[in-house]
Design an enzyme around this catalytic site. Structure first.
Site, PDB file in Angstrom:
ATOM      1  N   GLU A 295       0.841  -1.197   0.000  1.00 23.57           N
ATOM      2  CA  GLU A 295       0.000   0.000   0.000  1.00 23.57           C
ATOM      3  C   GLU A 295       0.879   1.251   0.000  1.00 23.57           C
ATOM      4  O   GLU A 295       1.983   1.237   0.550  1.00 23.57           O
ATOM      5  CB  GLU A 295      -0.911  -0.070   1.246  1.00 23.57           C
ATOM      6  N   ASP A 296       0.404   2.301  -0.612  1.00 20.45           N
ATOM      7  CA  ASP A 296       1.185   3.546  -0.613  1.00 20.45           C
ATOM      8  C   ASP A 296       1.202   4.203   0.760  1.00 20.45           C
ATOM      9  O   ASP A 296       2.241   4.550   1.290  1.00 20.45           O
ATOM     10  CB  ASP A 296       0.671   4.524  -1.697  1.00 20.45           C
TER      11      ASP A 296
ATOM     12  N   ASP B 259      -3.773   5.752   6.155  1.00 25.34           N
ATOM     13  CA  ASP B 259      -4.247   7.012   6.695  1.00 25.34           C
ATOM     14  C   ASP B 259      -5.300   6.695   7.768  1.00 25.34           C
ATOM     15  O   ASP B 259      -4.951   6.367   8.903  1.00 25.34           O
ATOM     16  CB  ASP B 259      -4.789   7.820   5.510  1.00 25.34           C
TER      17      ASP B 259
ATOM     18  N   PHE C  33      -0.938  16.309   3.809  1.00 22.33           N
ATOM     19  CA  PHE C  33      -1.321  15.640   2.568  1.00 22.33           C
ATOM     20  C   PHE C  33      -0.122  15.602   1.629  1.00 22.33           C
ATOM     21  O   PHE C  33       0.464  16.620   1.304  1.00 22.33           O
ATOM     22  CB  PHE C  33      -2.500  16.353   1.905  1.00 22.33           C
TER      23      PHE C  33
ATOM     24  N   ARG D 257       1.230  11.901  -9.555  1.00 22.00           N
ATOM     25  CA  ARG D 257       1.687  10.543  -9.226  1.00 22.00           C
ATOM     26  C   ARG D 257       3.132  10.295  -9.665  1.00 22.00           C
ATOM     27  O   ARG D 257       3.852   9.528  -9.041  1.00 22.00           O
ATOM     28  CB  ARG D 257       0.795   9.490  -9.897  1.00 22.00           C
TER      29      ARG D 257
HETATM   30  P1  IMP Z   1      -7.351   5.236   4.317  1.00 26.38           P
HETATM   31  O1  IMP Z   1      -8.437   4.299   3.953  1.00 26.38           O
HETATM   32  O2  IMP Z   1      -7.869   6.507   4.935  1.00 26.38           O
HETATM   33  O3  IMP Z   1      -6.245   4.606   5.159  1.00 26.38           O
HETATM   34  O4  IMP Z   1      -6.758   5.780   2.986  1.00 26.38           O
HETATM   35  C1  IMP Z   1      -5.783   5.176   2.283  1.00 26.38           C
HETATM   36  C2  IMP Z   1      -5.764   5.725   0.878  1.00 26.38           C
HETATM   37  O5  IMP Z   1      -6.073   7.130   0.854  1.00 26.38           O
HETATM   38  C3  IMP Z   1      -4.382   5.601   0.315  1.00 26.38           C
HETATM   39  O6  IMP Z   1      -4.247   4.401  -0.385  1.00 26.38           O
HETATM   40  C4  IMP Z   1      -4.288   6.811  -0.589  1.00 26.38           C
HETATM   41  O7  IMP Z   1      -4.769   6.478  -1.878  1.00 26.38           O
HETATM   42  C5  IMP Z   1      -5.202   7.842   0.027  1.00 26.38           C
HETATM   43  N1  IMP Z   1      -4.457   8.829   0.829  1.00 26.38           N
HETATM   44  C6  IMP Z   1      -4.411   8.945   2.161  1.00 26.38           C
HETATM   45  N2  IMP Z   1      -3.604   9.949   2.556  1.00 26.38           N
HETATM   46  C7  IMP Z   1      -3.114  10.491   1.421  1.00 26.38           C
HETATM   47  C8  IMP Z   1      -2.199  11.567   1.152  1.00 26.38           C
HETATM   48  O8  IMP Z   1      -1.637  12.248   2.022  1.00 26.38           O
HETATM   49  N3  IMP Z   1      -1.959  11.796  -0.175  1.00 26.38           N
HETATM   50  C9  IMP Z   1      -2.520  11.093  -1.178  1.00 26.38           C
HETATM   51  N4  IMP Z   1      -3.367  10.077  -0.977  1.00 26.38           N
HETATM   52  C10 IMP Z   1      -3.669   9.785   0.314  1.00 26.38           C
HETATM   53 MG    MG Z   2      -5.526   7.816  -3.883  1.00 33.15          MG
END
Ligand code: IMP
Ligand code: MG
Length: 170
Positions: A93-94, A97, A146, A159
């Protein structure tokens, strides 16, 4: 736009993660499951940092609209092509969050009976967590800002930046 983590720092850390993962896993293939689209650069670099044979597949999940915060809604937009039953699965995963995306995905993948199921995330924003997720390999813990680049987008832009940058108020 301000550089938070440089290309060189990312590459060095990905090599370390590769060595760590190699040391932890038994012989045999590791099945890397990348979450589209943000994890694609991390997955290809991590795969090549491994000595283990790696199988590669992608899954599409969306929990985000065009904005900067989660909608709380998760849906599967593309399923895996290969079976993961009995496989050593490492979800790539990138960024973690809120944890909503991974929490949901882990539940979906567990039902397919992999031999093991772990997560490698390049970035972790622990302050933002609202759903618990266990992340075995973390590249960098970052503050609640962010970020874009190295796969991460803002409304599909940025990206292909080599560095991870903080996107200041838009
Ligand atoms: P989560 O479900 O809130 O943990 O979100 C995870 C996904 O939200 C990641 O796979 C990203 O695609 C996106 N995301 C969360 N934070 C960021 C950020 O700071 N920049 C860009 N994408 C983010
Ligand atoms: Mg995204």
């Amino acid at each position: 736009m301000r550089v938070l983590i440089s290309d060189e720092q990312i590459q060095a850390r990905v090599r370390q993660l590769g060595a760590e993962i190699d040391a932890d896993y038994p012989e045999g293939p590791i099945c890397l499951v990348g979450i589209l689209k943000g994890a694609c650069f991390f997955l290809t670099d991590l795969a090549r940092a491994l000595k283990h044979p790696a199988r590669i597949d992608f899954i599409g999940i969306s929990s985000y609209g065009k904005g900067k915060s989660t909608s709380g809604e998760v849906k599967l937009t593309k399923d895996l092509d290969i079976s993961i039953e009995g496989a050593e699965v490492l979800v790539v995963e990138d960024i973690v969050d809120s944890g909503v995306t991974l929490h949901y995905l882990m539940h979906v993948l567990e039902q397919r009976k992999p031999r093991s199921l772990r997560v490698a995330a390049l970035l972790d924003k622990p302050e933002r967590r609202i759903r618990p997720v266990e992340v075995s390999y973390v590249g960098f813990r970052i503050p609640d800002e962010f970020v874009v680049g190295y796969g991460l987008d803002y409304a599909e832009d940025y990206r292909n930046l080599r560095d991870i940058c903080v996107l200041e108020a838009q």
